[in-house]
Write an enzyme that holds these catalytic residues in place. Structure first.
Site, mmCIF file in Angstrom:
data_model
loop_
_atom_site.group_PDB
_atom_site.id
_atom_site.type_symbol
_atom_site.label_atom_id
_atom_site.label_comp_id
_atom_site.label_asym_id
_atom_site.label_seq_id
_atom_site.Cartn_x
_atom_site.Cartn_y
_atom_site.Cartn_z
ATOM 1 N N ASP A 160 -14.829 4.127 -4.121
ATOM 2 C CA ASP A 160 -14.012 3.052 -3.566
ATOM 3 C C ASP A 160 -12.675 3.554 -3.044
ATOM 4 O OD1 ASP A 160 -13.309 0.228 -3.109
ATOM 5 O OD2 ASP A 160 -11.899 0.547 -4.753
ATOM 6 N N LEU A 241 -9.598 -5.649 -3.559
ATOM 7 C CA LEU A 241 -9.125 -5.936 -2.205
ATOM 8 C C LEU A 241 -8.915 -4.692 -1.354
ATOM 9 C CD1 LEU A 241 -6.456 -8.632 -3.144
ATOM 10 C CD2 LEU A 241 -8.712 -9.033 -2.134
ATOM 11 N N ARG A 242 -9.251 -3.533 -1.902
ATOM 12 C CA ARG A 242 -9.007 -2.311 -1.133
ATOM 13 C C ARG A 242 -9.795 -2.303 0.171
ATOM 14 N NH1 ARG A 242 -9.414 1.143 -4.893
ATOM 15 N NH2 ARG A 242 -7.212 1.654 -5.169
ATOM 16 N N ALA A 243 -11.023 -2.803 0.146
ATOM 17 C CA ALA A 243 -11.841 -2.824 1.356
ATOM 18 C C ALA A 243 -11.170 -3.631 2.459
ATOM 19 C CB ALA A 243 -13.228 -3.391 1.047
ATOM 20 N N VAL A 246 -8.248 -1.511 3.896
ATOM 21 C CA VAL A 246 -8.734 -0.386 4.694
ATOM 22 C C VAL A 246 -9.340 -0.872 6.005
ATOM 23 C CG1 VAL A 246 -10.431 1.481 4.785
ATOM 24 C CG2 VAL A 246 -9.084 1.131 2.717
#
Length: 331
Positions: A160, A241-243, A246
Site C-alpha cells: 500500500d 485514504l492513501r489510494a 495518490v
C-alpha cells in the site's frame, strides 16, 4: 550512470510501465513505482532508461545486503561531542537525490528497510537521529522497486505504501516479440548509433518532464474529480485514504505531462489501474459503521485502533531540480 543505457523512448510494448515511471518522475511525492513480473521483462532496463532523463542522469542501486547505515547515512557522535558540530556521512538516500533509486528484488529486503525507503520517497526528506543528535537532508528521488512474485510477496502494509504498481507479463504475441528482439539486437550491435536515432525523442521527453514539474503547482481538483476518485477507491474496497491521495497526485502529474489546462475525470481513469492494482481487495465489502454507535469501531477492532490512519504527507508540491535537455548536456 551507464552512458550506454537503452533509450526510454525505444522501449517496445511497455506503455503502462512507461506511464507509471513518467508520472513518478514528474511528481516523486507519488511515492515510487513497484514493478512485478517474471525475469526478462525489461524491468531493470526501464529503470535505467528513466534515470537518463532526470537531472544528472543519476541511478543509485540499493544492494540486497545493504545495512540501515548504508541506506540512511551515519552520524559521527565523537566528532559532535569533540567539535560541537554534526559530521554526517551520506548514505544511498542522499546520493540518489534528484535521480532514481533502484531496488531490485525489493520483496527480499528486510521490512524495516523497505519502510524507511517508502517514508523518504513520499516525504522527500531523510532524517538521521542518533543519541539525541539529528541531521536532515533533501532526498527527492524516483523510487523504483522490482520483484518476481515467484520469489515471495510484499506484506500488504508495504504494498500500500508504494504509490503506483505495474504488473509485467511474458509476451506471447509473435510480432511484438520480434519488435522487442530486433530493437535489442540493434542496440547491442551499435549502441551509439542506436542511441543517436533516439536522441531527439529523448530530449523532447526530458523537456516535457521539466515543463510538467514546473506546472504542477498550478493545478487544482474540482468536485467532479474528487467524486470520481472516491467512487473508484470505494469500488476497489481499498483500506484507508492513501489510494485517494495518490490517485489525485497521479492524475495531476498526467495532466501536467500532457500539457492539459486542468485535471479532469479522464486523467483519473487513466491512472486508476496503476494506483489500485496492488490495493484492490476483490470480493470484500467496504466496512460501514452502524449509525448512532460511535463506539463500534473500538468494540469490533480493539487491537487495530489506527485503522484507516494515513501518516501526514506533504501537501502541494516541492520544488524539484529541473531537467536539462540531453542535447544541451552533451554540448
Amino acid at each position: 550512470m551507464n552512458a550506454l543505457a537503452f533509450p526510454f523512448t525505444a522501449l517496445v510494448a511497455q506503455e503502462p510501465l512507461q506511464q507509471a515511471l513518467l508520472l513518478a518522475a514528474v511528481d516523486p511525492s507519488i511515492g515510487g513505482v513497484l514493478v512485478s513480473g517474471p525475469r526478462g521483462t525489461a524491468k531493470s532496463t526501464a529503470a535505467r532508461a528513466l534515470a537518463e532523463l532526470l537531472p544528472e542522469g543519476k541511478l543509485v542501486t540499493l544492494p540486497l545486503g545493504a545495512s540501515e547505515e548504508q541506506l540512511i547515512g551515519t552520524l559521527d557522535i565523537q566528532s559532535a561531542l569533540r567539535d560541537g558540530g554534526v559530521k554526517f556521512s551520506p548514505g544511498l538516500l542522499a546520493k540518489a537525490h534528484a535521480g532514481v533509486l533502484y531496488v531490485d528484488e525489493v520483496n527480499l529486503l528486510p521490512n524495516p528497510l523497505v519502510d524507511q525507503l517508502l517514508d523518504v520517497a513520499a516525504s522527500g526528506v531523510n532524517i538521521v537521529e542518533r543519541d539525541g543528535i539529528s541531521h536532515r537532508h533533501d532526498a527527492r528521488f524516483v523510487l523504483i522497486g522490482t520483484m518476481n512474485p515467484e520469489e515471495g510477496e510484499l506484506r500488504p502494509q508495504l504494498l500500500d505504501r508504494f504509490g503506483l504498481a505495474v504488473e509485467m507479463s511474458n509476451c506471447f504475441d509473435a510480432s511484438v516479440r520480434q519488435r522487442i528482439v530486433k530493437a535489442r539486437l540493434a542496440f547491442d550491435a551499435d549502441p551509439d548509433a542506436f542511441r543517436a536515432r533516439h536522441r531527439n525523442e529523448q530530449a523532447v521527453l526530458g523537456e516535457r518532464i521539466h515543463t510538467a514539474r514546473a506546472a504542477l503547482a498550478s493545478f487544482e481538483f474540482d468536485d467532479a474529480v474528487h467524486a470520481r476518485v472516491s467512487e473508484m477507491c470505494i469500488e476497489a474496497h481499498v483500506d484507508g485514504l492513501r489510494a485517494d491521495i495518490v490517485m489525485l497526485r497521479a492524475a495531476r502529474a498526467l495532466a501536467a505531462f500532457e500539457g492539459a489546462p486542468h485535471v479532469d475525470v479522464t486523467h483519473v481513469e487513466r491512472v486508476a489501474d496503476s494506483v489500485l492494482k496492488h490495493r484492490r481487495r476483490e470480493g470484500d465489502a467496504p466496512s460501514r459503521e452502524p449509525q448512532g454507535r460511535e463506539s463500534t469501531s473500538q468494540e469490533t477492532r480493539p487491537d487495530d485502533a489506527d485503522w484507516g490512519y494515513v501518516p501526514p504527507e506533504p501537501t502541494g508540491t516541492a520544488k524539484v531540480k529541473q531537467v536539462r535537455p540531453l542535447a544541451a548536456k552533451k554540448a
